[in-house]
Design a protein around this motif. Structure first.
Motif, mmCIF file in Angstrom:
data_model
loop_
_atom_site.group_PDB
_atom_site.id
_atom_site.type_symbol
_atom_site.label_atom_id
_atom_site.label_comp_id
_atom_site.label_asym_id
_atom_site.label_seq_id
_atom_site.Cartn_x
_atom_site.Cartn_y
_atom_site.Cartn_z
ATOM 1 N N TYR A 10 0.845 -1.198 0.000
ATOM 2 C CA TYR A 10 0.000 0.000 0.000
ATOM 3 C C TYR A 10 0.879 1.246 0.000
ATOM 4 O O TYR A 10 0.670 2.184 0.769
ATOM 5 N N GLY A 11 1.872 1.279 -0.843
ATOM 6 C CA GLY A 11 2.867 2.336 -0.945
ATOM 7 C C GLY A 11 4.246 1.712 -0.824
ATOM 8 O O GLY A 11 4.388 0.579 -0.359
ATOM 9 N N ASP A 32 3.764 7.463 -1.008
ATOM 10 C CA ASP A 32 2.382 7.226 -1.403
ATOM 11 C C ASP A 32 2.361 6.721 -2.853
ATOM 12 O O ASP A 32 2.941 7.361 -3.733
ATOM 13 N N GLN A 43 8.508 12.857 -5.605
ATOM 14 C CA GLN A 43 8.762 12.140 -4.362
ATOM 15 C C GLN A 43 10.261 11.922 -4.143
ATOM 16 O O GLN A 43 10.765 12.093 -3.035
ATOM 17 N N LEU A 85 5.676 10.288 5.631
ATOM 18 C CA LEU A 85 4.887 10.071 4.419
ATOM 19 C C LEU A 85 5.268 11.106 3.376
ATOM 20 O O LEU A 85 5.245 12.313 3.662
ATOM 21 N N LYS A 87 3.930 12.317 -0.147
ATOM 22 C CA LYS A 87 2.760 12.211 -1.010
ATOM 23 C C LYS A 87 3.151 12.300 -2.489
ATOM 24 O O LYS A 87 4.268 12.684 -2.826
ATOM 25 N N HIS A 88 2.205 11.989 -3.371
ATOM 26 C CA HIS A 88 2.441 12.032 -4.820
ATOM 27 C C HIS A 88 2.982 13.376 -5.286
ATOM 28 O O HIS A 88 3.822 13.440 -6.174
ATOM 29 N N LEU A 123 -3.752 13.362 4.810
ATOM 30 C CA LEU A 123 -3.864 12.202 3.930
ATOM 31 C C LEU A 123 -4.799 12.493 2.782
ATOM 32 O O LEU A 123 -4.638 12.117 1.689
#
Length: 123
Positions: A10-11, A32, A43, A85, A87-88, A123
């Motif tokens: 999931y990533g 992500d 990223q 995290l 993110k994109h 998120l």
């Protein structure tokens, strides 16, 4: 940046070590991604930026958190960082469990608009 040790779950994930509140600890780095996607250029650039200035980002996270606790007049707090995290779009921050909102947790956003928010808002 070495991506060969990332695992997809999931990533793209791997364990990294950070300094937070005077302690060295391992947390999960998560890029992500959807199934079949690779880590994108934004990223990669964001993670390289984090690596170059990791100690400054660690200090910034503590300052943002201290200010959030003060402004919200929180007492007897405990924080457990879990994840960095990315993110994109390249924004990144720490996800953490916290004693005052066990259900939601918080995000300490470091890029692009540094602040502390509920995890769901990041998120």
């Amino acid at each position: 940046m070495n991506l060969s040790d990332l695992v997809f779950d999931y990533g793209w994930k791997k364990t990294i070590s950070i300094q937070f509140q005077g302690k060295r600890q391992d947390i999960e780095l998560v890029f992500d991604a959807y199934k079949g996607e690779e880590v994108n250029e934004k990223q990669c650039l964001s993670y390289e930026k984090f690596e170059r200035s990791q100690s400054l980002y660690e200090e910034q996270a503590e300052q943002l958190l201290d200010n959030y606790i003060k402004v919200n007049q929180l007492r007897d707090v405990s924080i457990k960082l879990k994840t960095l995290l990315i993110k994109h779009n390249g924004d990144f921050g720490f996800l953490a469990d916290c004693s005052w909102d066990i259900e939601n947790g918080i995000a300490i956003i470091l890029e692009s608009e540094p602040r502390v928010v509920l995890q769901d808002d990041f998120l």
